[in-house]
Design a protein around this motif. Structure first.
Motif, mmCIF file in Angstrom:
data_model
loop_
_atom_site.group_PDB
_atom_site.id
_atom_site.type_symbol
_atom_site.label_atom_id
_atom_site.label_comp_id
_atom_site.label_asym_id
_atom_site.label_seq_id
_atom_site.Cartn_x
_atom_site.Cartn_y
_atom_site.Cartn_z
ATOM 1 N N GLY A 89 62.477 57.047 44.571
ATOM 2 C CA GLY A 89 62.858 57.554 45.884
ATOM 3 C C GLY A 89 64.314 57.950 45.947
ATOM 4 O O GLY A 89 65.101 57.703 45.034
ATOM 5 N N GLY A 90 64.682 58.598 47.080
ATOM 6 C CA GLY A 90 66.042 59.059 47.264
ATOM 7 C C GLY A 90 66.298 60.440 46.700
ATOM 8 O O GLY A 90 67.333 61.037 46.954
ATOM 9 N N LEU A 260 74.220 53.125 50.472
ATOM 10 C CA LEU A 260 74.713 54.385 49.917
ATOM 11 C C LEU A 260 73.553 55.313 49.624
ATOM 12 O O LEU A 260 72.444 54.874 49.318
ATOM 13 N N GLY A 261 73.814 56.609 49.711
ATOM 14 C CA GLY A 261 72.814 57.573 49.287
ATOM 15 C C GLY A 261 72.608 57.513 47.787
ATOM 16 O O GLY A 261 73.469 57.023 47.038
ATOM 17 N N GLN A 262 71.462 58.029 47.318
ATOM 18 C CA GLN A 262 71.157 57.945 45.890
ATOM 19 C C GLN A 262 72.182 58.689 45.052
ATOM 20 O O GLN A 262 72.535 58.269 43.951
ATOM 21 N N GLY A 263 72.711 59.795 45.561
ATOM 22 C CA GLY A 263 73.728 60.532 44.820
ATOM 23 C C GLY A 263 74.974 59.707 44.594
ATOM 24 O O GLY A 263 75.558 59.732 43.508
ATOM 25 N N ALA A 264 75.403 58.960 45.617
ATOM 26 C CA ALA A 264 76.599 58.126 45.496
ATOM 27 C C ALA A 264 76.347 56.947 44.554
ATOM 28 O O ALA A 264 77.243 56.542 43.802
ATOM 29 N N GLU A 390 81.675 63.798 39.646
ATOM 30 C CA GLU A 390 81.069 64.620 40.696
ATOM 31 C C GLU A 390 79.774 63.992 41.189
ATOM 32 O O GLU A 390 79.046 63.343 40.442
ATOM 33 N N ILE A 391 79.491 64.231 42.479
ATOM 34 C CA ILE A 391 78.222 63.784 43.055
ATOM 35 C C ILE A 391 77.172 64.851 42.800
ATOM 36 O O ILE A 391 77.369 66.020 43.131
ATOM 37 N N GLU A 392 76.075 64.464 42.198
ATOM 38 C CA GLU A 392 74.989 65.401 41.921
ATOM 39 C C GLU A 392 74.164 65.611 43.185
ATOM 40 O O GLU A 392 73.860 64.666 43.910
ATOM 41 N N ASP A 393 73.823 66.874 43.462
ATOM 42 C CA ASP A 393 73.001 67.186 44.629
ATOM 43 C C ASP A 393 71.536 66.916 44.269
ATOM 44 O O ASP A 393 70.927 67.663 43.501
ATOM 45 N N LEU A 394 70.994 65.845 44.820
ATOM 46 C CA LEU A 394 69.628 65.424 44.473
ATOM 47 C C LEU A 394 68.595 65.889 45.482
ATOM 48 O O LEU A 394 67.416 65.587 45.327
ATOM 49 N N SER A 408 75.652 64.763 50.603
ATOM 50 C CA SER A 408 74.865 65.234 49.473
ATOM 51 C C SER A 408 73.428 65.484 49.854
ATOM 52 O O SER A 408 72.540 65.430 49.031
ATOM 53 N N ARG A 409 73.197 65.750 51.085
ATOM 54 C CA ARG A 409 71.835 65.901 51.551
ATOM 55 C C ARG A 409 71.313 67.313 51.372
ATOM 56 O O ARG A 409 70.163 67.599 51.625
#
Length: 532
Positions: A89-90, A260-264, A390-394, A408-409
């Motif tokens: 998920g995420g 935290l969001g999955q990207g973070a 860098e934060i990946e855009d998931l 990152s949404r």
């Protein structure tokens, strides 16, 4: 010990200490059982045995562990081109669904997303030959058990089932036998390694005050020979707070927790593995299975809930024969909980020594240089830090948190229709809705002509024209039609004569009011003169 039993197709319950290679203990037999085109070319299998559906399933409790197991299996199966897919998920659904359509041999996933895709019939579990429950005691815990049972019910009855974990209570083993067929229980320990903890890990337990803990941690992180360090907290709020405090004190720190969001979360772990961040503050989501080279110190900022959590936390160091240091800071309120953990693991720290950031024995035991303060000197701030990764855009679903949460949404969305402002500008202008009068469900005749003229121009001249046109339409109709025709609202016009009449009336009224004499009041003197 595991490989010959697992390769024969027998069900296995594997138990070994943290850092002893359980992932490849179940991964290698699983990769060998999968049929790939290389086997057909070598004559080891027939072409009819090939399938695009998954042939093996590994269920793990956390997203971070899912990603790690996937990477390990991709490395091990590279020579045979085994296709391994992580499902958790995420992340956005679409890339995972596309990968499943192209064909996958091994699926590694968390229960929630596996059930989602299986329920949507995007994931076909009818060809599974082997099921693995990694961290089995956690997977068969009360929280995960209903989801795991649903997944098991979707699998073929004839399959191989393997369970692996560092901690395997008797109740979990009894529960696991419901899903297994005559399993072999393998418990691997070194002959000279007594107890449940790893001998290479030096353990220190201190009784510390909660207000002094940040200062203590800052000084411990400046110990001689420290490499990467992991700090474990019980709550998400504490983890975020400690990561922020350490950053202000000059340390390159990152955080991993559920808010935290999955990207973070993935950004922090990547930065930790790459060495851009050397302190990772996390909750127990990172306590199981995470394997990072060079972790020399593990600090339990808050006492763990039970002995299993303690073993998994300190197992992030001292892996694969390396040495490590585990430090536990026990608050006064947590002493009873810690004493239960100490008794269960048969340790020698029943009454931890009262310790502060200035205590001499803290400096001596942990090799902290004399004169060390709670702020990292500027000359030692050599790490790039979390922002360098860098934060990946998931394409995250339901992301939270400040770092990589809403940011990152993906594309921005408006409140009204969930569409970006640029997309809204491309849409044609909406024609305003016209209201039509009806009588008894049928449209009123002459309404269209009257409303069209009235809406075309709102000037007085056009209003008169609309009234005349409406009356012209209705005059040639019958009496019934006249009754049914719409009434044009009568417009009152103010004329000069009509304007003068009210003014004259007002003037005459004022004159009459002026001519009225005031009423005389009778006084006592006037009454006496009248009588005389």
């Amino acid at each position: 010990m595991t490989l010959p039993v697992a390769l024969s197709g027998t069900d296995v319950i594997g138990q070994a200490k943290t850092g002893t290679g359980k992932t490849l203990g179940f991964g290698l037999p699983l990769l060998e059982r999968v049929v790939v085109p290389a086997d057909v070319e070598a004559g080891r299998a027939e072409s009819g045995q090939l399938t695009e559906a998954p042939q093996a399933l590994i269920v793990v409790p956390t997203r971070e562990l899912c990603q790690q197991v996937t990477n390990d299996l991709l490395t091990a199966g590279k020579a045979r081109n085994v296709r391994v897919l992580a499902i958790y998920g995420g992340r956005a659904y679409e890339p995972q669904v596309e990968a499943l359509k192209k064909g996958v041999d091994v699926v590694v996933g968390t229960p929630g997303r596996l059930l989602d895709l299986a329920g949507q019939r995007k994931l076909n579990l009818k060809h599974i030959k082997c099921l693995v429950l990694d961290e089995a005691d956690e997977m068969l815990d009360l929280g995960f058990l209903p989801d795991v049972e649903k997944i098991i019910n979707m699998l073929p009855v004839k399959r191989q089932t393997m369970l692996f974990s560092a901690t395997m209570p008797g109740a979990v083993i009894g529960l696991a036998r419901r899903y297994m067929s005559q399993p072999t229980h393998i418990r691997a320990t070194a002959p000279d390694d007594e107890g449940q903890t790893v001998a290479n890990t030096a353990q220190f337990v201190y009784r510390a005050h909660s207000m002094d803990k940040p200062e203590m941690v800052s000084r411990i992180l400046q110990a001689e020979g420290r490499g990467l360090a992991m700090i474990f907290c019980r709550t998400k709020r504490t983890a975020a707070d400690i990561a922020e405090q350490l950053e202000r004190r000059g340390f390159a720190s990152g955080a991993v927790h559920g808010d935290l969001g999955q990207g973070a979360r993935e950004q922090a772990l990547r930065a930790f593995r790459n060495g851009k961040v050397d302190v990772l503050v996390c909750t127990d989501v990172a306590a199981r299975g995470i394997d990072v080279e060079g972790v020399t110190h593990v600090i339990n900022y808050q006492s763990p809930e039970d002995e299993k959590t303690y073993l998994h936390r300190i197992g992030r160091t001292g892996r694969a024969g390396a040495k490590g240091i585990a430090i536990t800071l026990v608050d006064w309120d947590d002493i009873p909980r810690w004493q239960l953990i100490n008794k269960a693991l048969d340790l020698d720290f029943n009454d931890p020594v009262e310790t502060y950031s200035s205590s001499p024995h803290l400096y001596e035991e942990l090799s902290i240089p004399a004169g060390t303060k709670g702020v990292l000197p500027r000359t030692e701030r050599t790490r790039a830090g979390l922002d360098a990764e860098e934060i990946e855009d998931l394409g995250e679903t339901g992301a939270r948190g400040s770092r990589g949460g809403s940011g990152s949404r993906g594309p921005a969305r408006s409140r009204a229709g969930g569409r970006a402002p640029a997309e809204e500008a491309e849409r044609p202008a909406r024609t305003p809705r016209r209201r039509r009068r009806t009588r008894a469900g049928a449209p009123v005749e002459g309404e269209a002509a009257a409303t069209a003229v009235v809406e075309a121009d709102a000037s007085p001249a056009s209003t008169v024209a609309s009234a005349s046109s409406a009356s012209a339409v209705s005059s040639g109709s019958s009496v019934a039609e006249e009754a049914a025709a719409p009434r044009t609202p009568r417009r009152r016009r103010r004329t000069r004569a009509g304007a003068e009449a009210p003014a004259a009336a007002a003037a005459s009224a004022s004159e009459e009011a002026a001519e009225v004499k005031p009423r005389r009041r009778r006084t006592r003197k006037s009454a006496e003169s009248a009588d005389s």
